[in-house]
Motif scaffolding. Structure first.
Motif, short mmCIF file in Angstrom:
data_model
loop_
_atom_site.label_atom_id
_atom_site.label_comp_id
_atom_site.label_asym_id
_atom_site.label_seq_id
_atom_site.Cartn_x
_atom_site.Cartn_y
_atom_site.Cartn_z
N ILE A 136 39.19 43.47 33.80
CA ILE A 136 39.68 43.33 35.30
C ILE A 136 39.63 41.64 35.41
O ILE A 136 40.30 41.42 36.07
CB ILE A 136 39.03 44.15 36.24
CG1 ILE A 136 39.63 45.65 35.70
CG2 ILE A 136 39.47 43.86 37.51
CD1 ILE A 136 39.04 46.87 36.58
N LEU A 137 38.34 41.37 35.21
CA LEU A 137 38.08 40.03 35.37
C LEU A 137 38.96 38.81 34.90
O LEU A 137 39.75 37.98 35.34
CB LEU A 137 36.78 39.42 35.25
CG LEU A 137 36.18 38.11 35.60
CD1 LEU A 137 36.16 37.85 37.22
CD2 LEU A 137 34.70 38.07 35.16
N GLY A 138 39.26 39.11 33.46
CA GLY A 138 39.91 38.30 32.60
C GLY A 138 41.70 38.47 33.08
O GLY A 138 42.30 37.60 33.14
N ILE A 139 42.14 39.80 33.52
CA ILE A 139 43.40 40.03 33.69
C ILE A 139 43.71 39.70 35.13
O ILE A 139 44.91 39.34 35.29
CB ILE A 139 43.89 41.44 33.50
CG1 ILE A 139 45.41 41.46 33.08
CG2 ILE A 139 43.74 42.26 34.43
CD1 ILE A 139 45.77 42.64 32.28
N THR A 140 42.99 39.66 35.98
CA THR A 140 43.25 39.06 37.40
C THR A 140 42.80 37.65 37.79
O THR A 140 42.95 37.34 38.93
CB THR A 140 42.45 40.24 38.44
OG1 THR A 140 41.25 40.10 38.32
CG2 THR A 140 43.13 41.44 38.33
N GLN A 168 36.17 35.87 48.33
CA GLN A 168 35.31 36.15 47.28
C GLN A 168 35.58 35.28 46.15
O GLN A 168 36.66 35.01 45.75
CB GLN A 168 34.99 37.51 46.97
CG GLN A 168 34.52 38.56 47.89
CD GLN A 168 32.91 38.44 48.06
OE1 GLN A 168 32.47 37.75 47.23
NE2 GLN A 168 32.58 39.06 49.12
N ALA A 169 34.43 34.56 45.59
CA ALA A 169 34.53 33.75 44.37
C ALA A 169 33.36 34.03 43.18
O ALA A 169 32.22 34.53 44.04
CB ALA A 169 34.50 32.36 44.81
N VAL A 170 33.66 33.43 42.20
CA VAL A 170 32.45 33.71 41.13
C VAL A 170 32.55 32.30 40.49
O VAL A 170 33.49 31.97 40.26
CB VAL A 170 32.62 34.67 40.31
CG1 VAL A 170 33.88 34.56 39.34
CG2 VAL A 170 31.55 34.92 39.40
N SER A 171 31.33 31.61 40.31
CA SER A 171 31.18 30.39 39.54
C SER A 171 31.38 30.74 37.81
O SER A 171 30.63 31.48 37.31
CB SER A 171 29.65 29.90 39.69
OG SER A 171 29.69 28.79 38.93
N SER A 185 40.05 38.70 43.35
CA SER A 185 40.66 39.89 44.12
C SER A 185 39.46 41.03 44.41
O SER A 185 38.43 40.82 43.70
CB SER A 185 41.66 40.39 43.25
OG SER A 185 41.29 41.05 42.05
N ARG A 186 39.79 41.84 45.25
CA ARG A 186 38.80 42.96 45.48
C ARG A 186 38.67 43.87 44.09
O ARG A 186 37.80 44.34 43.81
CB ARG A 186 39.48 43.93 46.53
CG ARG A 186 40.59 44.52 46.28
CD ARG A 186 40.75 45.43 47.57
NE ARG A 186 42.05 46.44 47.41
CZ ARG A 186 43.21 45.88 47.79
NH1 ARG A 186 43.48 44.94 48.15
NH2 ARG A 186 44.28 46.74 47.68
N TYR A 187 39.70 43.76 43.39
CA TYR A 187 39.71 44.56 42.00
C TYR A 187 38.52 44.19 41.32
O TYR A 187 37.76 44.95 40.48
CB TYR A 187 41.20 44.60 41.22
CG TYR A 187 42.11 45.09 42.35
CD1 TYR A 187 42.28 46.11 42.89
CD2 TYR A 187 43.31 44.20 42.31
CE1 TYR A 187 43.32 46.51 43.74
CE2 TYR A 187 44.49 44.56 43.13
CZ TYR A 187 44.42 45.57 43.83
OH TYR A 187 45.32 46.01 44.69
N ALA A 188 38.52 42.67 41.07
CA ALA A 188 37.66 42.06 40.11
C ALA A 188 36.18 42.11 40.63
O ALA A 188 35.35 42.51 40.06
CB ALA A 188 38.07 40.65 39.68
N THR A 189 36.46 42.14 41.97
CA THR A 189 34.98 41.98 42.68
C THR A 189 34.45 43.59 42.51
O THR A 189 33.23 43.47 42.28
CB THR A 189 34.88 41.73 44.06
OG1 THR A 189 35.56 40.60 44.31
CG2 THR A 189 33.75 41.81 44.87
N GLU A 190 35.02 44.43 42.84
CA GLU A 190 34.50 46.07 42.61
C GLU A 190 34.06 46.17 41.04
O GLU A 190 33.03 46.78 41.11
CB GLU A 190 35.61 46.84 43.05
CG GLU A 190 35.88 46.87 44.78
CD GLU A 190 37.16 47.68 44.99
OE1 GLU A 190 37.58 48.24 44.06
OE2 GLU A 190 37.38 47.63 46.13
N ALA A 191 34.96 45.63 40.16
CA ALA A 191 34.57 45.98 38.77
C ALA A 191 33.28 45.15 38.38
O ALA A 191 32.35 45.62 37.77
CB ALA A 191 35.56 45.60 38.02
#
Length: 317
Positions: A136-140, A168-171, A185-191
């Motif tokens: 999910i992180l890769g595809i979004t 929301q962000a990730v380094s 996105s919330r999808y990546a954050t939740e996963a």
């Protein structure tokens, strides 16, 4: 005379550790095929070696064209260094290789294929939770595998810019050596949070987010690795999930390609795509990385997240 080709690779000050590992593997395969005596290292032997790599098993190496090309690039580097250091002939120069499908020629995953890939990562098993988060992180975000494996347990946070929407962000470490706060996105954050919660429940609160986890047996307990999963480790993990989903010839870069393809098909503004991937959005070029980062962070990152959630919503319905 014998030459330690693996030592030749190890002495390089330019190759990254992961690249050294790949090139050493190429050296091992070459020595197994051609022998340790340089007298046998001829262009004909190199051509035959490549042809053997792409010949189906049991008569050949059984590699796909892309995989064989990757291994042979390692051998070409080794042959060039060998020729330079030992005043010898570059035995791998001019070898004809089958045309491989470039990454830009990869077909993006369809909605059904992507759903099947996520279904292959379903379940309460920790490896399934981890792999689902990586997919999910890769595809979004369109992140490369090296960027995904660079994420830390503590790398997440809410950014409230002076201009634009909070997000929301990730380094992530990016190609080129810089670090970028990738909007999520919330999808990546939740996963990712689901996987992080599992790590927290096992007293892992710092270090790499994506790491190895052993499967417990009657004789052994589950072990959680301390180092980050390597890009190759991510490749192998997701390749198994893709095989389970019926997706052939999978490479993690297809997640990046799918992200960009879906976003463009939805006519999302180019600057929104660039805000997430850190790609140049126009004629900026790679020299303006810092300007690009701050521009996106301050003005369009929040809107880019909304675009991602809109485009990928059907996947999570």
């Amino acid at each position: 005379m014998t030459v330690d080709l693996e030592a030749l690779v190890e002495r390089s000050t330019k190759l990254r550790p992961a690249t050294k590992t790949k090139y050493k593997r190429a050296a091992q395969q070459w020595i197994t095929y051609a022998g340790a005596d340089p007298i046998n290292w001829t262009p004909l032997a190199a051509q035959n070696f490549y042809d053997w790599l792409i010949t189906p098993k049991p008569n050949g190496g059984g590699l796909k064209v892309n995989s064989a090309a990757g291994m042979f690039r390692g051998l070409q580097y080794i042959a060039k260094r060998y020729a330079l250091l030992y005043s010898a002939h570059d035995f791998a120069a001019g070898i004809e290789m089958a045309r491989s499908a470039g990454r830009n020629e990869m077909a993006a995953l369809s909605l059904d294929s992507t759903r099947a890939l996520l279904a292959a990562c379903a379940g309460p098993d920790p490896l399934a939770i981890r792999d689902r988060a990586m997919v999910i992180l890769g595809i979004t975000t369109g992140a490369r595998r090296a960027s995904i494996t660079s994420v830390g347990v503590t790398g997440f946070g809410l950014i409230t810019p002076s201009v634009g929407l909070p997000y929301q962000a990730v380094s992530m470490g990016m190609k080129g050596g810089y670090t970028y706060q990738v909007p999520l996105s919330r999808y990546a954050t939740e996963a990712c949070y689901a996987w992080r919660s599992w790590l927290h429940s096992h007293s892992v609160r710092e270090g790499a987010l994506f790491r190895s986890v052993s499967i417990p047996t009657i004789k052994s307990v589950r072990k959680i690795g301390t180092a980050a999963l390597t890009p190759d480790g991510l490749y192998k993990a997701l390749q198994k999930r893709a095989a389970k989903a019926g997706i052939g010839d999978f490479h993690p870069h297809i997640l990046r390609h799918t992200f960009v393809t879906w976003m463009r098909a939805a006519k999302v503004p180019t600057e929104h795509v660039a805000a997430v991937t850190s790609h140049a959005s126009g004629d900026e070029g790679r020299a303006s990385v810092m300007e690009r980062i701050y521009f996106h962070k301050e003005s369009v990152a929040g809107a880019a997240v909304a675009s991602v959630e809109s485009v990928f919503a059907p996947l999570f319905c």
